[in-house]
Structures are given as C-alpha cells and as structure tokens.
Design a protein around this motif. Structure first.
Motif, PDB file in Angstrom:
ATOM      1  N   SER A   8      54.281 -24.499  92.602  1.00 21.55           N
ATOM      2  CA  SER A   8      55.613 -23.947  92.154  1.00 21.55           C
ATOM      3  C   SER A   8      56.922 -24.619  92.823  1.00 21.55           C
ATOM      4  O   SER A   8      56.548 -25.134  94.039  1.00 21.55           O
ATOM      5  N   LYS A   9      57.939 -24.551  92.288  1.00 21.33           N
ATOM      6  CA  LYS A   9      59.057 -25.134  92.806  1.00 21.33           C
ATOM      7  C   LYS A   9      59.448 -24.741  94.566  1.00 21.33           C
ATOM      8  O   LYS A   9      59.480 -25.329  95.429  1.00 21.33           O
ATOM      9  N   SER A  10      59.054 -23.303  94.556  1.00 24.57           N
ATOM     10  CA  SER A  10      59.252 -22.542  95.856  1.00 24.57           C
ATOM     11  C   SER A  10      58.186 -23.197  96.764  1.00 24.57           C
ATOM     12  O   SER A  10      58.637 -23.503  97.881  1.00 24.57           O
ATOM     13  N   TYR A  11      57.043 -23.194  96.447  1.00 19.56           N
ATOM     14  CA  TYR A  11      56.155 -23.739  97.463  1.00 19.56           C
ATOM     15  C   TYR A  11      56.207 -25.343  97.772  1.00 19.56           C
ATOM     16  O   TYR A  11      56.045 -25.709  98.898  1.00 19.56           O
ATOM     17  N   ILE A  12      56.685 -26.059  96.635  1.00 18.62           N
ATOM     18  CA  ILE A  12      56.956 -27.412  97.113  1.00 18.62           C
ATOM     19  C   ILE A  12      58.185 -27.557  98.347  1.00 18.62           C
ATOM     20  O   ILE A  12      57.888 -28.453  98.796  1.00 18.62           O
ATOM     21  N   LYS A  60      51.817 -20.206  89.974  1.00 19.72           N
ATOM     22  CA  LYS A  60      53.253 -20.132  89.539  1.00 19.72           C
ATOM     23  C   LYS A  60      53.888 -19.177  90.307  1.00 19.72           C
ATOM     24  O   LYS A  60      55.111 -19.321  90.508  1.00 19.72           O
ATOM     25  N   GLN A  61      53.294 -18.289  91.070  1.00 20.97           N
ATOM     26  CA  GLN A  61      54.004 -17.362  91.947  1.00 20.97           C
ATOM     27  C   GLN A  61      54.240 -18.010  93.585  1.00 20.97           C
ATOM     28  O   GLN A  61      54.752 -17.449  94.246  1.00 20.97           O
ATOM     29  N   GLY A  62      53.880 -19.119  93.593  1.00 22.23           N
ATOM     30  CA  GLY A  62      54.113 -20.025  94.926  1.00 22.23           C
ATOM     31  C   GLY A  62      53.125 -19.700  95.970  1.00 22.23           C
ATOM     32  O   GLY A  62      53.492 -20.033  97.261  1.00 22.23           O
ATOM     33  N   ILE A  63      51.839 -19.592  95.809  1.00 27.14           N
ATOM     34  CA  ILE A  63      50.810 -19.158  96.867  1.00 27.14           C
ATOM     35  C   ILE A  63      50.348 -20.323  97.281  1.00 27.14           C
ATOM     36  O   ILE A  63      49.982 -20.463  98.582  1.00 27.14           O
ATOM     37  N   GLY A  64      50.201 -21.334  96.599  1.00 27.05           N
ATOM     38  CA  GLY A  64      49.429 -22.883  96.933  1.00 27.05           C
ATOM     39  C   GLY A  64      49.320 -23.732  95.512  1.00 27.05           C
ATOM     40  O   GLY A  64      50.127 -23.484  94.709  1.00 27.05           O
ATOM     41  N   ILE A  65      48.536 -24.521  95.941  1.00 33.04           N
ATOM     42  CA  ILE A  65      48.441 -25.722  94.879  1.00 33.04           C
ATOM     43  C   ILE A  65      47.096 -25.682  94.304  1.00 33.04           C
ATOM     44  O   ILE A  65      45.979 -25.200  94.816  1.00 33.04           O
ATOM     45  N   GLY A  66      47.145 -26.083  93.148  1.00 29.47           N
ATOM     46  CA  GLY A  66      46.130 -25.748  92.232  1.00 29.47           C
ATOM     47  C   GLY A  66      45.960 -26.856  90.817  1.00 29.47           C
ATOM     48  O   GLY A  66      47.095 -27.642  90.689  1.00 29.47           O
TER      49      GLY A  66
END
Length: 189
Positions: free
Chosen positions: A68-72, A129-135
C-alpha cells in the motif's frame, strides 16, 4: 486470485452458452487431487507431474511485489532488493520456499521478514491493500488497484506458468471437454 478476478466473467459466458452445466468452484491455495476426483478441472501455477493427468499450459502470468502507499512511506529506500531486508512480507506457509525464490533476485530475507502467514491469497491481498506488508500479485490485478503500487518498480516481473489440468475422463465426458476447452481458450487470451 484467479477465482476472484478472472473466472467470474468466464463463468458467466459458460453459463450463458451452456446453462445446464453445473459449476462448483473450489477457491483454495491447496491443490485438489484430480486423480481422486476431488475436482474435475484445476487451474494451477505449476506444471503437474502426475502422468495420469491431462494438462495444458494456458498462459504465463507476470507478477510483482506490491504494498500500500501508506506502507511504502515507511520504507527508507526501495531501489534494490536489499533495501527491503527489514520489510514485512506475507508468506503462504512456514517453509523457506519464498525466501529461496526471492534470493535468486538479490533479496536477503529470513523467516523474520515473514511474521504473517496467510495461505489464502485473497486475504493476503486485502492485508497488502490495508498497509500491513508486502505481497505478490499478478501485474494486471496489482497495477489496476489504486491503493497499492509496485514496491521495486525497476525489478523485472516474476513470471509463473498457468496450467489447466484435468483427469482422463476428459476423453469420455462431453461436459468436461466443453468446459476444459472453453477455459483453455479464454485463459489463453
């Protein structure tokens, strides 16, 4: 992911052309045992090895790592695989297969990078999509999702084969043959 994003339109076409054919979709990351008739047709991302099965490669799927953009925003750098050594990734099981696979592309990850194991790719995608990690995700799905972006945009795509597989009754069952051939044609486009 195939059942959620690709099959609905194909199933609608099959139902419109052949309304008497009954369809049951088993959407699972586990492989059904076709030789024991747990399913009639399977879509798999690996080439089957059982000699009694009939298989046809229908496509090669290109995929990327997404977040997600927030995780990035939490990542300091994301230019080369080593920049993600401390990132959170989703695993599908407790094996080292994904670590071994990603090491071929220059990643230096350990099991510590995979604190969340989810064997359902659709659930994994929602967590991405909810910002928890990379997939991982197929490019045509990931690139169309406005909540995410490629984590390493310059990294070449990961390529996986997609196979349509069935048991020997394909030769004697007209309904099975109709659905198999139609799926093969649709998935090959």
């Amino acid at each position: 992911m195939m059942a959620a994003f690709t099959l609905p339109a194909i199933i609608e076409k099959i139902r419109n052309k052949w309304p008497k054919i009954e369809i049951e979709i088993i959407a699972s990351s586990d492989s059904s045992d076709l030789s024991r008739r747990e399913a009639d047709i399977a879509i798999r991302n690996y080439r089957p090895t059982q000699q009694e099965l009939i298989a046809r490669r229908v496509q090669n799927t290109l995929g990327h790592l997404y977040a997600s953009k927030s995780y990035i925003k939490t990542l300091e750098h994301r230019e080369i695989p080593q920049d993600l050594n401390n990132a959170v990734f989703f695993g599908a099981d407790h094996s080292n297969r994904i670590i071994s696979y990603l090491s071929k592309f220059g990643f230096q990850l350990s099991l510590n990078n995979f604190p969340i194991i989810v064997d359902n790719h659709l659930v994994q995608w929602e967590m991405v999509k909810q910002g928890i990690g990379i997939g991982f995700m197929a490019a045509h799905i990931g690139d169309a999702e406005p909540l995410v972006e490629r984590v390493l945009p310059t990294l070449p795509a990961f390529e996986t084969e997609t196979w349509l597989v069935t048991h020997r009754e394909l030769k004697t069952s007209s309904r099975l043959r109709i659905v198999f051939d139609y799926l093969a044609d649709e998935l090959s486009e």
